[in-house]
Enzyme design. Sequence first.
Site, short mmCIF file in Angstrom:
data_model
loop_
_atom_site.label_atom_id
_atom_site.label_comp_id
_atom_site.label_asym_id
_atom_site.label_seq_id
_atom_site.Cartn_x
_atom_site.Cartn_y
_atom_site.Cartn_z
N LYS A 294 -10.18 -0.69 -14.55
CA LYS A 294 -9.33 -1.80 -14.12
C LYS A 294 -8.19 -1.24 -13.27
O LYS A 294 -7.25 -0.64 -13.77
CB LYS A 294 -8.74 -2.59 -15.29
CG LYS A 294 -8.28 -3.96 -14.80
CD LYS A 294 -7.06 -4.52 -15.44
CE LYS A 294 -5.75 -3.95 -15.05
NZ LYS A 294 -5.26 -4.26 -13.69
N CYS B 227 4.24 10.11 -10.85
CA CYS B 227 4.70 10.24 -12.23
C CYS B 227 5.36 11.60 -12.46
O CYS B 227 6.28 11.71 -13.26
CB CYS B 227 3.53 10.05 -13.18
SG CYS B 227 2.17 11.10 -12.77
N GLU C 104 13.30 5.90 -15.54
CA GLU C 104 12.43 6.24 -14.42
C GLU C 104 12.63 5.22 -13.29
O GLU C 104 12.57 4.01 -13.52
CB GLU C 104 10.97 6.18 -14.90
CG GLU C 104 10.01 6.68 -13.88
CD GLU C 104 8.58 6.64 -14.39
OE1 GLU C 104 8.24 5.69 -15.11
OE2 GLU C 104 7.83 7.57 -14.07
P1 NAD Z 1 2.01 -0.46 -15.42
O1 NAD Z 1 2.08 0.19 -16.73
O2 NAD Z 1 2.71 -1.72 -15.21
O3 NAD Z 1 0.50 -0.76 -14.99
C1 NAD Z 1 -0.52 0.22 -15.07
C2 NAD Z 1 -1.85 -0.47 -15.22
O4 NAD Z 1 -1.85 -1.18 -16.45
C3 NAD Z 1 -2.14 -1.50 -14.13
O5 NAD Z 1 -3.54 -1.50 -13.87
C4 NAD Z 1 -1.76 -2.81 -14.80
O6 NAD Z 1 -2.43 -3.94 -14.26
C5 NAD Z 1 -2.22 -2.55 -16.22
N1 NAD Z 1 -1.55 -3.35 -17.24
C6 NAD Z 1 -0.33 -3.96 -17.19
N2 NAD Z 1 -0.10 -4.61 -18.34
C7 NAD Z 1 -1.16 -4.42 -19.15
C8 NAD Z 1 -1.51 -4.81 -20.47
N3 NAD Z 1 -0.70 -5.56 -21.22
N4 NAD Z 1 -2.69 -4.40 -20.98
C9 NAD Z 1 -3.53 -3.63 -20.26
N5 NAD Z 1 -3.26 -3.24 -18.99
C10 NAD Z 1 -2.09 -3.61 -18.45
O7 NAD Z 1 2.45 0.67 -14.42
P2 NAD Z 1 2.51 0.60 -12.85
O8 NAD Z 1 3.70 -0.20 -12.50
O9 NAD Z 1 1.19 0.15 -12.33
O10 NAD Z 1 2.69 2.16 -12.48
C11 NAD Z 1 3.91 2.81 -12.50
C12 NAD Z 1 4.10 3.54 -13.82
O11 NAD Z 1 2.99 4.39 -14.11
C13 NAD Z 1 5.28 4.46 -13.78
O12 NAD Z 1 6.02 4.28 -14.97
C14 NAD Z 1 4.70 5.86 -13.73
O13 NAD Z 1 5.45 6.89 -14.25
C15 NAD Z 1 3.44 5.70 -14.45
N6 NAD Z 1 2.46 6.69 -14.01
C16 NAD Z 1 2.19 7.74 -14.82
C17 NAD Z 1 1.28 8.71 -14.43
C18 NAD Z 1 0.94 9.88 -15.30
O14 NAD Z 1 0.00 10.60 -15.01
N7 NAD Z 1 1.63 10.10 -16.38
C19 NAD Z 1 0.63 8.58 -13.19
C20 NAD Z 1 0.94 7.50 -12.39
C21 NAD Z 1 1.85 6.55 -12.82
#
Ligand code: NAD
Length: 497
Positions: A196, A305, A401
């Site tokens: 997803k 990240c 962050e």
């Molecule tokens: P997010 O957590 O909002 O979304 C990530 C994914 O989860 C998306 O596909 C989103 O649609 C889905 N999602 C959202 N709510 C959900 C739920 N309730 N249940 C299941 N899936 C759900 O994050 P974002 O805004 O897309 O990305 C930015 C964040 O991701 C930042 O905090 C960043 O640090 C983190 N990040 C971490 C890494 C790592 O390797 N640690 C890598 C990239 C991004």
Amino acid sequence: MTDTMIARLPEVDAFLSRASGSFIDGEHLSGSGRHADIIDPSNALSLTRLGLADEAIVDRAVASAKRCFDNGIWRGMKPAQRERILLKFADLVEAHGEELAQLESLNQGKSIHIARMVDVGFSVDFMRYTAGWTTKLEGQTTSVSIGMPEGAEFHAYTLRQPVGVVAGIVPWNFPFMITLWKVIPALAAGCSIVIKPATETPLSALRLAELALEAGVPAGTFNVVVGAGSIAGQYLAEHPDVRKVTFTGSTAVGKQIGHAAVDHMARFSLELGGKNPMLVLEDADLDKAVHGALMAGLLNQGQVCAAASRFYVHRSLHDAFCERLHGAIQGMSVGPGLDPAAQLNPLVSRRHQQSVLAHIERAQAEGAKVLRGAAVPEEGFYVSPVVLSGVTQQMTVAREEVFGPVLSVIPFDKIEEGLAMVNDSDLGLAASLWTNDLSQAMRLIPRIEAGTVWVNTHVTLDASLPFGGVKQSGIGREFGREAVEACTELKSVCIAY
Ligand code: NAD
């Protein structure tokens, strides 16, 4: 916009007209319900419109993945044959590299250089490296001391078997690359998978699913559901037929997913946020540290990240460090990802742009001095990078962050004081240490609370080097043997003879 923009390949436009929504059982679905525009962040215009998955579509995707797992076609193949198919998949990604890089740049906003070098280039290496584990998953024989029944002998060993249907939930910052971080270990282990992607950036995952099919991955083994996180994502994580959830994204959503997975005892790994420090000691090479900070803080507009966002610089270097960072960000050229002359590109969405701007305003209100970078166009989701000086450890910008081009610089006098501020965070994804004093580095590395510690470098990843966080930055590791083994169950076998 400049006149150096590259022309879109016809294959990119062909894909944009072909994609219609989720990709299940080897086919694009149009979906009859809700649709969403997929936006080009450089001009806020729609690239295409896709159908969004509801629960029924997620059920279909999981059923397709489960059917493929249960029929054993993929997992029952000889490991060497699965490896060859994954290597062919990597060859296809390489052959379509420019098309994929353009698609990623258009949808995410990122620089075409980064899309070519990092998203596609690194991913091809990652795919080949990880495909190699297909033939190297092993158990162990163990020396058991079982004493009964009397006279019995035993042969005991462990066996690694694919866990089953994997759900991969992917964020919008590196959608192409992180999709592959989920898909390749799962396929190498013999699992099937449902991805997803983030609602903002589903395009490259859909194109990858087509290429996997072309490489010989059986239809239904790699499915993509395009849908909202709170609907399709949540339902997927809760799905009883999903045996492992691998998530990259924010800490808040990661915790919800962990709870959802535990409720049906699915395995899970969480790669979450970071507030990553760079510790610049008094003896550091200032040129290298400034160059490293620009790379570490501004790669992908800071939407990384592992990006560095807290810069602890010895007081003797602090002013020169801030001045040089400020000089560099003022001179940067700005434009869409498809303009190879642009050094700064838009953020992914208006929502994220507004969130980063609010962080900068708040930092200023809390007392930070804002040193601004190059002017940015009004059209599109641009944010001019900033260096914040006069930041203190208590300010929100030093703790939360931001995920944008915001570099907070904080001076320190004694190494112990710098180290204490480095570790004063709920998050612990990555950190870097800048020094030429090898003994000092060797003493500090074990004391830094982070999943990865770099010395005189930052954000340098390799497919062989496990990557993941400690503290609130997550559970589990991507890359290396660990990522593939995390898609397996360990079975113990004991034979009496
Ligand atoms: P997010 O957590 O909002 O979304 C990530 C994914 O989860 C998306 O596909 C989103 O649609 C889905 N999602 C959202 N709510 C959900 C739920 N309730 N249940 C299941 N899936 C759900 O994050 P974002 O805004 O897309 O990305 C930015 C964040 O991701 C930042 O905090 C960043 O640090 C983190 N990040 C971490 C890494 C790592 O390797 N640690 C890598 C990239 C991004």
